[in-house]
Design a protein around this motif. Structure first.
Motif, PDB file in Angstrom:
ATOM      1  N   LEU A 171      34.791  68.906 -35.826  1.00 37.21           N
ATOM      2  CA  LEU A 171      35.046  68.291 -37.180  1.00 37.21           C
ATOM      3  C   LEU A 171      33.615  67.723 -37.283  1.00 37.21           C
ATOM      4  O   LEU A 171      33.053  66.786 -36.467  1.00 37.21           O
ATOM      5  CB  LEU A 171      36.207  67.295 -37.125  1.00 37.21           C
TER       6      LEU A 171
ATOM      7  N   ASN B 258      35.353  61.717 -39.648  1.00 38.64           N
ATOM      8  CA  ASN B 258      35.770  62.709 -39.557  1.00 38.64           C
ATOM      9  C   ASN B 258      37.035  62.824 -40.489  1.00 38.64           C
ATOM     10  O   ASN B 258      38.104  63.723 -40.258  1.00 38.64           O
ATOM     11  CB  ASN B 258      36.087  63.404 -38.449  1.00 38.64           C
TER      12      ASN B 258
ATOM     13  N   GLY C 219      35.789  65.947 -32.270  1.00 38.31           N
ATOM     14  CA  GLY C 219      35.201  65.414 -33.444  1.00 38.31           C
ATOM     15  C   GLY C 219      33.930  64.995 -33.102  1.00 38.31           C
ATOM     16  O   GLY C 219      33.613  64.443 -32.264  1.00 38.31           O
TER      17      GLY C 219
ATOM     18  N   CYS D 221      39.443  62.067 -35.473  1.00 35.31           N
ATOM     19  CA  CYS D 221      39.633  62.082 -36.879  1.00 35.31           C
ATOM     20  C   CYS D 221      40.531  61.055 -37.287  1.00 35.31           C
ATOM     21  O   CYS D 221      41.448  60.701 -36.586  1.00 35.31           O
ATOM     22  CB  CYS D 221      40.419  63.489 -37.281  1.00 35.31           C
TER      23      CYS D 221
ATOM     24  N   CYS E 151      42.410  58.607 -33.614  1.00 32.37           N
ATOM     25  CA  CYS E 151      43.000  60.078 -33.911  1.00 32.37           C
ATOM     26  C   CYS E 151      44.348  59.426 -34.416  1.00 32.37           C
ATOM     27  O   CYS E 151      45.499  59.470 -34.008  1.00 32.37           O
ATOM     28  CB  CYS E 151      43.452  60.585 -32.544  1.00 32.37           C
TER      29      CYS E 151
ATOM     30  N   GLY F  12      44.897  63.458 -38.343  1.00 31.83           N
ATOM     31  CA  GLY F  12      44.062  63.734 -37.104  1.00 31.83           C
ATOM     32  C   GLY F  12      45.073  63.955 -35.995  1.00 31.83           C
ATOM     33  O   GLY F  12      44.691  65.079 -35.424  1.00 31.83           O
TER      34      GLY F  12
END
Length: 271
Positions: A20, A27, A57, A63, A115, A119
């Motif tokens: 990503l 991200n 990522g 993310c 995350c 994500g």
């Protein structure tokens, strides 16, 4: 295979490293990221040279979830994400999770840093998750008055008990990688998760791609089905695997005394 939001590099062994690529925004998922992930999944699903996928990522975070400000600047974005031609198929928002489950090769997700929200739902779509102990995971949607609607409920029910899933989704509580591992959200903990992922990928490359694809499909379809259908699939998939050349190659590779180079597997026929 590269877009502005996703970078894909496939090595000569068939390991696809998917990154990503919006590190300056953690991200976060804007419309371009949704589009890029969906396109990447569809391309990799068709690419028979790919044997294993490692998903990560760029930068410090996997993310950080939905880029709410970016997505909501256009009133039509919500409809683009949620629209579907049938209520029983994934829309674009859900496909970034469920799509990984349909790719007929193992998918390993590397989780570092944050995350959250969407994500985490992407990560749940992978077959394996390798996180650092200090990673930060959360089903974050409740913080914004939303429910998790990106397909993550499918793998989540396979990983944790219902009361655990309810608490995580209702409270938006943040978990360390260590706590996530104790709950079953994470497969492995590692101080160097990308190296750990590469090691796991090498183990998987030693196995027949037909067998790996069949196991993934078998467990996905049979995890919640009745015992009769599960037993039927075991027998039917085994027959299909036995009819392929890769099963015979696997036997020869295992019986080799190491004096000769092991014969490589051919492209996966189980799709």
């Amino acid at each position: 295979m590269t877009t502005s939001r996703v970078i894909t590099a496939i090595d000569d062994q068939g390991i696809a490293l998917v990154s990503l690529n919006r590190p300056e925004k953690g991200n976060a998922l804007d419309m371009a990221m949704f589009d890029a992930i969906c396109k990447t999944i569809k391309r990799l699903k068709k690419d028979k040279s790919v044997r294993v996928i490692i998903l990560r990522g760029q930068g410090d975070n996997f993310c950080t979830g939905l880029d709410i400000k970016s997505v909501l600047t256009n009133a039509t974005n919500g409809m683009k994400l949620l629209a579907k031609w049938s209520p029983f198929v994934a829309n674009k928002a859900q496909y970034i999770c469920t799509g990984w489950r349909d790719v007929p090769v193992p998918v390993i997700c590397v989780i570092e840093g944050i995350c959250w929200g969407g994500g985490l739902q992407i990560a749940l779509g992978a077959d394996f998750r390798i996180a650092t102990p200090d990673a930060n995971l959360s089903i974050m949607e409740a913080k914004w008055g939303l429910i998790p609607d990106m397909g993550g409920s499918l793998p989540l029910r396979e990983l944790v008990a219902k009361d655990v899933a309810l608490e995580l989704a209702m409270t938006a509580r943040q978990l360390s990688g260590t706590e996530a591992k104790s709950l079953g959200l994470v497969t492995h903990l590692s101080d160097n998760p990308i190296e750990h992922a590469q090691t796991l990928a090498q183990e998987l490359l030693n196995r027949s791609p037909d067998a790996l694809a069949a196991v993934k499909k078998l467990y996905k379809k049979s995890w919640w089905s009745g015992p009769g259908f599960a037993l039927f699939r075991e027998s039917w998939y085994q027959i299909k695997v036995l009819m392929g050349k890769n099963q015979r190659i696997a036997v020869k590779r295992e019986m080799s005394d190491g004096s000769t180079e092991k014969k490589p597997y051919i492209n996966c026929k189980f799709r």
